[in-house]
Design a protein around this motif. Structure first.
Motif, mmCIF file in Angstrom:
data_model
loop_
_atom_site.group_PDB
_atom_site.id
_atom_site.type_symbol
_atom_site.label_atom_id
_atom_site.label_comp_id
_atom_site.label_asym_id
_atom_site.label_seq_id
_atom_site.Cartn_x
_atom_site.Cartn_y
_atom_site.Cartn_z
ATOM 1 N N UNK A 170 0.826 -1.036 -0.039
ATOM 2 C CA UNK A 170 0.017 0.041 -0.064
ATOM 3 C C UNK A 170 0.838 1.306 -0.011
ATOM 4 N N UNK A 171 0.548 2.213 -0.855
ATOM 5 C CA UNK A 171 0.942 3.544 -0.920
ATOM 6 C C UNK A 171 0.604 4.388 0.413
ATOM 7 N N UNK A 172 1.325 5.356 0.680
ATOM 8 C CA UNK A 172 0.829 6.384 1.810
ATOM 9 C C UNK A 172 -0.578 6.860 1.853
ATOM 10 N N UNK A 173 -1.021 7.082 0.596
ATOM 11 C CA UNK A 173 -2.263 7.701 0.396
ATOM 12 C C UNK A 173 -3.558 6.477 0.679
ATOM 13 N N UNK A 174 -2.955 5.262 0.358
ATOM 14 C CA UNK A 174 -3.792 4.025 0.708
ATOM 15 C C UNK A 174 -4.122 3.802 1.912
ATOM 16 N N UNK A 175 -3.391 4.370 2.780
ATOM 17 C CA UNK A 175 -3.483 3.974 4.289
ATOM 18 C C UNK A 175 -4.017 5.062 5.055
ATOM 19 N N UNK A 176 -4.633 6.129 4.481
ATOM 20 C CA UNK A 176 -5.440 7.068 5.046
ATOM 21 C C UNK A 176 -6.799 6.528 5.583
ATOM 22 N N UNK A 193 -2.142 2.219 -7.482
ATOM 23 C CA UNK A 193 -1.497 2.684 -6.466
ATOM 24 C C UNK A 193 -1.804 4.187 -6.432
ATOM 25 N N UNK A 194 -3.231 4.435 -6.703
ATOM 26 C CA UNK A 194 -3.456 5.996 -6.679
ATOM 27 C C UNK A 194 -3.310 6.613 -7.897
ATOM 28 N N UNK A 195 -2.222 5.930 -8.736
ATOM 29 C CA UNK A 195 -1.969 6.970 -9.790
ATOM 30 C C UNK A 195 -2.924 6.901 -10.851
ATOM 31 N N UNK A 196 -2.966 7.985 -11.807
ATOM 32 C CA UNK A 196 -3.817 7.815 -12.959
ATOM 33 C C UNK A 196 -2.793 7.557 -13.927
ATOM 34 N N UNK A 197 -3.154 6.401 -14.751
ATOM 35 C CA UNK A 197 -2.217 6.198 -15.725
ATOM 36 C C UNK A 197 -2.818 6.023 -17.269
ATOM 37 N N UNK A 198 -2.508 6.915 -17.950
ATOM 38 C CA UNK A 198 -3.242 6.653 -19.632
ATOM 39 C C UNK A 198 -2.809 5.457 -20.116
ATOM 40 N N UNK A 199 -3.987 4.940 -20.676
ATOM 41 C CA UNK A 199 -4.055 3.572 -21.440
ATOM 42 C C UNK A 199 -4.092 3.735 -22.841
ATOM 43 N N UNK A 200 -4.638 4.749 -23.443
ATOM 44 C CA UNK A 200 -4.628 5.227 -24.886
ATOM 45 C C UNK A 200 -5.127 6.652 -24.858
ATOM 46 N N UNK A 201 -5.073 7.280 -25.804
ATOM 47 C CA UNK A 201 -5.433 8.763 -25.973
ATOM 48 C C UNK A 201 -6.301 8.642 -27.373
ATOM 49 N N UNK A 202 -7.562 9.159 -26.870
ATOM 50 C CA UNK A 202 -8.666 9.402 -28.110
ATOM 51 C C UNK A 202 -8.070 10.549 -29.129
ATOM 52 N N UNK A 203 -7.271 11.058 -28.887
ATOM 53 C CA UNK A 203 -6.838 11.981 -29.891
ATOM 54 C C UNK A 203 -5.901 11.415 -31.000
ATOM 55 N N UNK A 204 -5.624 10.070 -30.840
ATOM 56 C CA UNK A 204 -4.814 9.370 -31.577
ATOM 57 C C UNK A 204 -5.827 8.607 -32.472
ATOM 58 N N UNK A 205 -7.229 8.613 -32.376
ATOM 59 C CA UNK A 205 -8.015 7.750 -33.108
ATOM 60 C C UNK A 205 -7.952 7.990 -34.699
ATOM 61 N N UNK A 206 -7.643 9.176 -34.939
ATOM 62 C CA UNK A 206 -7.590 9.661 -36.419
ATOM 63 C C UNK A 206 -6.476 8.763 -37.002
ATOM 64 N N UNK A 230 6.205 -0.263 -3.394
ATOM 65 C CA UNK A 230 6.390 -0.054 -1.991
ATOM 66 C C UNK A 230 7.267 -1.306 -1.080
ATOM 67 N N UNK A 231 7.055 -2.572 -1.820
ATOM 68 C CA UNK A 231 7.694 -3.520 -1.214
ATOM 69 C C UNK A 231 9.327 -3.429 -1.323
ATOM 70 N N UNK A 232 9.789 -2.759 -2.377
ATOM 71 C CA UNK A 232 11.168 -2.538 -2.566
ATOM 72 C C UNK A 232 11.679 -1.508 -1.716
#
Length: 831
Positions: free
Chosen positions: A395-401, A452-465, A572-574
């Motif tokens: 768990x990241x710190x934010x996930x322990x709140x 881990x609380x992070x927002x991570x892009x998986x793809x971008x709609x701007x690339x649909x074209x 966090x384990x590392x």
């Protein structure tokens, strides 16, 4: 003869009793188990647990723990009554979606070595005659599932542990934890102190209160869960109600009706019904009943039944089991269980108090397995079964709140039987951690998943074209609905841009550590398999092993100065492990002190990769980016567009390029500068979906998915990361012993023969008609025009051998392939 450490276990429920048994079996006889309640009926969750042991789980670890629990408890008996009754387990589907899900679960069971089979409605009826087969579309039957008699098990485990020297004391509430010099020294109960070298809190839902005694956050919420027992059913007449061991008055299989969040077990002539089909009911310690004398029907963990919450579930019970129309509810209560933010158990040592461990949020289902692993961890320094999914440090710190723990634990209660895709993100809370360029990603239409609380892009709609201009042989094939969920064909365009031009990736969420001080080199040399005593600017891919040569993690280590190293870690384990090792070294040899800092939140990283990466970055920096100026696996401190950065010539996607690090305050400027410079080149923002496809084509492993502590470097295809003749690193002796014999299993690359059928991971693999292993990770390989998967399989399987993968009950043919599939000569990445 070596004297074993003094161990105090807090909690004499099913986990504490199992742990005392496992420790004493290993020769640790100075074990004391304390509980505030009487023994064996302590009044905790064990005392009212229904005892269901359904073994099938998406987690290999938890399946193995459940299987061990069943085997171990079945070996415990008194007067012919065993502590486990293998009546079998039956999960039924009443919707097409659930029937499909049971096929996936059959795959899990098969992958992890359980005997399981899919049955039709008629066979489900023959297994459990009370069900209405007209409502059922099919089921999953596991013959070795069954019922644990938890209180009988505790009593038999206690007797066996005491016969080896352990002491159990009831009526002994813990009021304090004694310490000295940062180490645990004892457990206090009123005026009595029990000396201890090791303390393990196995207090169940009381775990957070025990943690509070040392200022340790235990991310667990006590939640109420409804359980009722019916009046006798005519169909069950003649079955004895009163038997030794609560699981021994059943012959019907345990039953799950997950479409309605219900489960059932037999109690002689009656049925027990558990329901998750109600609102989450968090329970504060002040809301638990004060009980003068604990009995089967009066205990702190047994609350008043909220009848209104069972109105609709009762109707659903009567639909599936029509016999219940002639029955009533005889006994009912709201029982307290432990829930965590991700639904997993909690195992680990306190960061601030050496020798204080927890084993919490462990249900009866996995109790013996978890206890065995904790005992191995304490006695041997490592567990045979990988524990990273249970480790508190995940768990990241934010996930322990507190607010996060409360909301997410309740959500896990709501979703406990839901059909969930492996990529499915939680809906709330979100936007807890965002990279400095998050707004630009939103403007590009990023589809975000969360880790881990992070927002991570998986793809971008701007690339649909870009799909309109994608070469025909790069156009992705149609997928089945399940594998297409949380995926997009846009990933093909982003992968194409990376392979043929240049793309920018957000790498901010990856854990970054700085290890510094006069002892930094010595510490890292001891912890890793690679040679890190290199020139300033060197970057090394290396492994950390445990004492048994299992892969504890893989790291990328850059030497910034003589005494400063930047580490790309897995999480966090590392951080937890390296910090503990650094503290131990500093304490033992103060002149070789080491400081470990988590710099992730204050920094960011952009990966710029592709054959035109140099064209984009070189005009912005005074650093010579030619092969001679900055070689592969070298780092430099410089500027990009006037922004101070660290450049590392690495690539997890197998293309020329750099990881570019800067401070969080400069992150947006860096993104904008790179984006502006890349516009004339046609730069593309790319997400994790393309990233995962490209890394699998290149054969790069993902720790925790493709390998963990159950695998050694040779098995995992990472023998190159072990420096020949290097001495003194943790796990070296064990690795030499393991390497003396060729491995029987290896991580192998597979390609799907039909070029279109997808798998996602954790599916069983068959060779010559026999189960041979399981898939770890998979993706569509856009460069090679076919799905790619990695799997643990027999080492003896030759390249080009044919195997079959079970995917929702269908067999998909695949071929064992030579790896890597793309650029095996490393020409592109070293260009």
């Amino acid at each position: 003869m070596q004297i074993s450490p003094r161990v105090v276990i807090i909690g004499a429920g099913i986990v504490g009793a199992n742990l005392a048994d496992e420790l004493t079996e290993r020769g640790w006889t100075r074990v004391t188990v304390l509980d505030q309640g009487p023994i064996p009926l302590t009044g905790g969750s064990t005392s009212h647990a229904p005892g269901l042991v359904f073994q099938t789980n998406p987690s290999k670890t938890m399946t193995e723990f459940a299987a061990y629990t069943g085997r171990k408890l079945a070996s415990l008996a008194r007067d012919g009554a065993r502590a486990f009754n293998a009546v079998g387990g039956l999960e039924v589907a009443t919707t097409p979606e659930r029937l499909t899900e049971l096929k996936r679960r059959h795959g899990f069971a098969t992958a992890w070595g359980l005997e399981a089979r899919l049955v039709d409605a008629a066979e489900a009826k023959s297994l459990h005659p009370l069900i209405d087969e007209k409502l059922v579309l099919g089921g999953l039957h596991v013959p070795s599932d069954g019922l644990a008699s938890s209180v009988l098990a505790v009593e038999l485990l206690r007797e066996r542990a005491e016969s080896r020297g352990a002491t159990f004391l009831g009526g002994t509430p813990v009021t304090g934890i004694e310490r000295a010099g940062g180490k645990v020294t004892g457990v206090r109960s009123a005026d009595t102190v029990f000396p201890a070298d090791i303390v393990v809190s196995a207090a169940g839902f009381w775990g957070p209160a025990v943690g509070d005694l040392i200022g340790m956050t235990v991310p667990l919420i006590p939640l109420a869960h409804q359980y009722v027992t019916t009046t006798p059913l005519a169909e069950l007449a003649g079955h004895p109600d009163q038997v030794l061991g609560s699981g021994n008055n059943a012959s019907l299989p345990i039953l799950r009706h997950q479409d309605q969040d219900l489960y059932f077990r037999q109690h002689g002539e009656r049925l027990g019904i558990g329901s998750y089909a109600h609102r989450p009911i968090p329970v504060g310690y002040d809301e638990m009943p004060a009980v003068d004398r604990i009995t089967e029907h009066s205990m702190p963990s047994r609350l008043e039944f909220t009848a209104q919450d069972f109105d609709q579930p009762w109707k659903a019970c009567q639909q599936l089991l029509p016999s219940l129309h002639n029955a009533a509810i005889d006994d009912a209560f709201n029982g307290i269980f432990s829930f965590t933010p991700d639904g997993g158990s909690l195992v680990g040592e306190s960061r601030d108090l050496k020798g204080f461990f927890i084993a919490e949020a462990v249900w009866v289902t996995h109790s013996a397995g978890v206890a065995k692993a904790v005992a191995e961890l304490l006695v041997n320094g490592h567990a045979e079964t990988d524990l990273h999914e249970l480790d508190l440090a995940r768990f990241e710190e934010i996930q322990l709140q507190p607010d996060y723990v409360l909301e997410t634990s309740q959500q896990n209660f709501v979703e406990i039987y839901d059909i969930r895709h492996p990529l499915e993100p939680r809906q709330s809370p979100r936007r807890l951690r965002v990279s400095p360029f998050h707004q630009r990603q939103v403007e590009l239409g990023a589809f975000f998943l969360e880790t881990g609380g992070w927002e991570r892009p998986h793809w971008y709609e701007a690339n649909a074209s870009l799909l309109q201009h994608l070469p025909q042989d790069w156009q992705p094939p149609a997928r089945d609905a399940w594998s297409a969920k949380f995926d997009s064909p846009i990933a093909a365009a982003e992968a194409h841009a990376t392979r043929t031009n240049v793309a920018m990736y957000d790498m901010t969420a990856l854990k970054r550590l700085e290890v510094s001080g006069p002892g930094a080199l010595g510490l890292l040399q001891r912890l890793t398999t690679g040679q890190l005593d290199k020139s300033i600017g060197s970057v090394t891919y290396t492994l950390m092993l445990d004492e048994a040569a299992g892969i504890k993690s893989d790291l990328t280590v850059a030497r910034i100065t003589d005494t400063l190293f930047q580490i790309g870690a897995n999480g966090g384990l590392d951080l937890d492990y390296i910090t503990r090792q650094a503290a131990g070294q500093t304490e033992a040899t103060p002149q070789q002190w080491v400081q470990v800092r988590d710099t992730t939140g204050g920094t960011c990283c952009i990966g710029v990769w592709g054959p035109h990466a140099r064209d984009l970055v070189q005009p912005l920096t005074p650093q010579d980016l030619s092969n001679e100026g900055l070689k592969y696996f070298r780092a430099a401190s410089t500027t990009v567009a006037g922004i101070p950065v660290r450049l590392m010539r690495l690539s997890y996607v197998g293309e020329l390029g750099w990881e570019i690090y800067t401070s969080a305050e400069n992150g947006l400027r860096l993104w904008d500068a790179l984006w502006a410079a890349g516009k004339p080149l046609g730069v593309t923002a790319a997400g994790r979906s393309a990233f995962n496809s490209l890394r699998l084509e290149k054969g790069y492993r993902s720790w925790g998915t493709d390998m963990d502590t159950e695998h050694d470097p040779v098995q995992a295809g990472l023998g190159f990361a072990v420096r020949p003749n290097k001495e003194g690193f943790i796990g070296k002796e064990a690795l030499e012993l393991r390497s003396a014999q060729p491995p029987t299993t290896r991580l192998r690359c597979l390609t799907i023969d039909d070029g279109t059928s997808m798998v996602l991971g954790k599916e069983p693999v068959f060779a010559n008609g026999q189960r041979a292993g399981y898939i770890t990770s998979a993706a569509f390989g856009h460069t090679v025009r076919k799905p790619v998967a990695y799997a643990w399989l027999p080492a003896a399987l030759a390249e080009n051998a044919k195997v079959e993968i079970e995917y929702f009950g269908r067999l998909i043919t695949a071929t064992v392939a030579a790896e890597p599939l793309v650029d095996p000569e490393m020409k592109k990445i070293r260009a």
